[in-house]
Design an enzyme around this catalytic site. Structure first.
Site, mmCIF file in Angstrom:
data_model
loop_
_atom_site.group_PDB
_atom_site.id
_atom_site.type_symbol
_atom_site.label_atom_id
_atom_site.label_comp_id
_atom_site.label_asym_id
_atom_site.label_seq_id
_atom_site.Cartn_x
_atom_site.Cartn_y
_atom_site.Cartn_z
ATOM 1 N N LYS A 10 0.832 -1.209 0.000
ATOM 2 C CA LYS A 10 0.000 0.000 0.000
ATOM 3 C C LYS A 10 0.870 1.263 0.000
ATOM 4 O O LYS A 10 2.088 1.188 0.242
ATOM 5 C CB LYS A 10 -0.926 -0.052 1.223
ATOM 6 C CG LYS A 10 -1.925 -1.225 1.176
ATOM 7 C CD LYS A 10 -2.837 -1.201 2.394
ATOM 8 C CE LYS A 10 -3.903 -2.298 2.330
ATOM 9 N NZ LYS A 10 -4.796 -2.268 3.512
ATOM 10 N N TYR A 50 -12.403 -2.009 -3.342
ATOM 11 C CA TYR A 50 -12.900 -2.119 -1.965
ATOM 12 C C TYR A 50 -14.420 -1.944 -1.881
ATOM 13 O O TYR A 50 -14.930 -1.526 -0.840
ATOM 14 C CB TYR A 50 -12.187 -1.107 -1.063
ATOM 15 C CG TYR A 50 -10.815 -1.566 -0.572
ATOM 16 C CD1 TYR A 50 -10.674 -2.716 0.214
ATOM 17 C CD2 TYR A 50 -9.668 -0.842 -0.863
ATOM 18 C CE1 TYR A 50 -9.432 -3.134 0.675
ATOM 19 C CE2 TYR A 50 -8.417 -1.255 -0.394
ATOM 20 C CZ TYR A 50 -8.310 -2.402 0.376
ATOM 21 O OH TYR A 50 -7.074 -2.814 0.842
ATOM 22 N N PHE A 58 -15.312 3.910 7.525
ATOM 23 C CA PHE A 58 -13.944 4.256 7.139
ATOM 24 C C PHE A 58 -13.729 4.275 5.626
ATOM 25 O O PHE A 58 -12.619 4.486 5.148
ATOM 26 C CB PHE A 58 -12.941 3.303 7.810
ATOM 27 C CG PHE A 58 -13.142 1.833 7.486
ATOM 28 C CD1 PHE A 58 -12.673 1.292 6.305
ATOM 29 C CD2 PHE A 58 -13.802 0.996 8.384
ATOM 30 C CE1 PHE A 58 -12.845 -0.052 6.007
ATOM 31 C CE2 PHE A 58 -13.979 -0.361 8.094
ATOM 32 C CZ PHE A 58 -13.496 -0.874 6.902
ATOM 33 N N ARG A 86 -2.423 -14.539 4.707
ATOM 34 C CA ARG A 86 -3.100 -13.787 5.783
ATOM 35 C C ARG A 86 -2.369 -13.999 7.113
ATOM 36 O O ARG A 86 -2.270 -13.087 7.922
ATOM 37 C CB ARG A 86 -4.574 -14.203 5.903
ATOM 38 C CG ARG A 86 -5.418 -13.946 4.654
ATOM 39 C CD ARG A 86 -5.891 -12.532 4.512
ATOM 40 N NE ARG A 86 -6.842 -12.141 5.528
ATOM 41 C CZ ARG A 86 -7.513 -10.995 5.494
ATOM 42 N NH1 ARG A 86 -7.351 -10.138 4.486
ATOM 43 N NH2 ARG A 86 -8.337 -10.678 6.450
ATOM 44 N N THR A 92 -5.653 -7.010 10.823
ATOM 45 C CA THR A 92 -5.844 -5.693 10.199
ATOM 46 C C THR A 92 -5.234 -4.583 11.049
ATOM 47 O O THR A 92 -4.571 -3.683 10.528
ATOM 48 C CB THR A 92 -7.363 -5.419 10.033
ATOM 49 O OG1 THR A 92 -7.957 -6.558 9.396
ATOM 50 C CG2 THR A 92 -7.616 -4.182 9.205
ATOM 51 N N ARG A 103 2.498 -6.742 9.368
ATOM 52 C CA ARG A 103 1.828 -5.556 9.921
ATOM 53 C C ARG A 103 2.378 -5.209 11.304
ATOM 54 O O ARG A 103 2.542 -4.040 11.640
ATOM 55 C CB ARG A 103 0.312 -5.772 9.938
ATOM 56 C CG ARG A 103 -0.300 -5.606 8.544
ATOM 57 C CD ARG A 103 -1.727 -6.079 8.491
ATOM 58 N NE ARG A 103 -2.411 -5.686 7.259
ATOM 59 C CZ ARG A 103 -3.560 -6.211 6.856
ATOM 60 N NH1 ARG A 103 -4.151 -7.157 7.576
ATOM 61 N NH2 ARG A 103 -4.129 -5.802 5.746
ATOM 62 N N ASN A 113 -1.871 0.222 7.103
ATOM 63 C CA ASN A 113 -1.382 -1.089 7.562
ATOM 64 C C ASN A 113 -0.538 -1.816 6.519
ATOM 65 O O ASN A 113 -0.461 -3.035 6.506
ATOM 66 C CB ASN A 113 -2.543 -1.937 8.086
ATOM 67 C CG ASN A 113 -3.579 -2.221 7.035
ATOM 68 O OD1 ASN A 113 -3.413 -1.839 5.883
ATOM 69 N ND2 ASN A 113 -4.635 -2.918 7.408
ATOM 70 N N HIS A 116 -1.981 -5.478 1.723
ATOM 71 C CA HIS A 116 -3.272 -6.161 1.545
ATOM 72 C C HIS A 116 -3.021 -7.624 1.224
ATOM 73 O O HIS A 116 -2.051 -7.951 0.548
ATOM 74 C CB HIS A 116 -4.038 -5.516 0.381
ATOM 75 C CG HIS A 116 -5.141 -6.383 -0.153
ATOM 76 N ND1 HIS A 116 -6.379 -6.433 0.438
ATOM 77 C CD2 HIS A 116 -5.175 -7.265 -1.188
ATOM 78 C CE1 HIS A 116 -7.143 -7.301 -0.241
ATOM 79 N NE2 HIS A 116 -6.430 -7.811 -1.221
ATOM 80 N N GLU A 127 -9.377 -10.243 -7.567
ATOM 81 C CA GLU A 127 -8.413 -9.169 -7.285
ATOM 82 C C GLU A 127 -7.206 -9.250 -8.209
ATOM 83 O O GLU A 127 -6.677 -8.217 -8.627
ATOM 84 C CB GLU A 127 -7.988 -9.241 -5.812
ATOM 85 C CG GLU A 127 -9.141 -8.882 -4.885
ATOM 86 C CD GLU A 127 -8.790 -9.011 -3.412
ATOM 87 O OE1 GLU A 127 -9.659 -8.717 -2.577
ATOM 88 O OE2 GLU A 127 -7.655 -9.408 -3.087
#
Ligand code: ATP
Ligand code: MG
Length: 143
Positions: A10, A50, A58, A86, A92, A103, A113, A116, A127
């Site tokens: 990100k 998203y 948010f 993950r 998150t 993270r 964070n 993704h 995706e």
């Protein structure tokens, strides 16, 4: 069980100059890179990506964040890729992420964070298609 997932480094990852370090964590964990590029998301593209969060409080901030600078989407391959990735990135909220996760190591807030990871095989495929055309992946990898 599928063997592919989509990661996105990100904008905060790129701003902090952490592309190399984060990719090293990913490859050290046994993921193979099958596609990688740098992109600047448009507002429409970020909203599409998203969409599932469009009614969340948010959402607007998330779109601002994701369009605030370049991102690096990466197609990754490993057995049980979605679940394994993950685990590698952690929760998150970095404050709740397990020790040693990406993270926990690099992220500063629940929004900023760093990274993704797709949350299901079905979403991983969608995706991947968001960022990489079939022809591109066929030309690069033969799939
Ligand atoms: P991602 O989909 O980016 O891998 P995730 O699956 O861990 O993250 P989601 O619930 O899908 O978490 O949220 C998508 C993104 O929206 C988060 O990664 C984070 O950047 C942002 N976000 C999620 N929850 C919050 C929150 N409570 N406040 C601010 N931003 C949030
Ligand atoms: Mg998610």
């Amino acid at each position: 069980m599928s063997n592919k997932t989509l990661a996105i480094l990100k904008p905060d990852c790129i701003r902090k100059n952490l592309i190399g370090e984060v990719i090293l964590k990913i490859t050290e964990a046994g993921f193979e890179i099958k596609g990688l590029k740098m992109v600047k998301l448009t507002e429409a593209s970020a909203k599409g990506f998203y969409e599932i969060h469009k009614n969340k409080p948010f959402f607007n901030d998330l779109i601002k964040y994701m369009t605030s600078g370049p991102c690096v989407p990466i197609v990754l391959e490993k057995e049980n890729a979605v679940e394994e990735f993950r685990k590698l990135i952690g929760a998150t909220d970095p404050a709740k992420a397990a020790e040693g996760t990406i993270r926990k190591l690099y992220a500063t807030s629940i929004q900023e964070n760093i990274i993704h990871g797709s949350d299901s095989d079905e979403n991983a495929q969608k995706e991947i298609n968001h960022f990489f055309s079939r022809k591109e992946l066929l030309d690069i990898n033969g799939f």
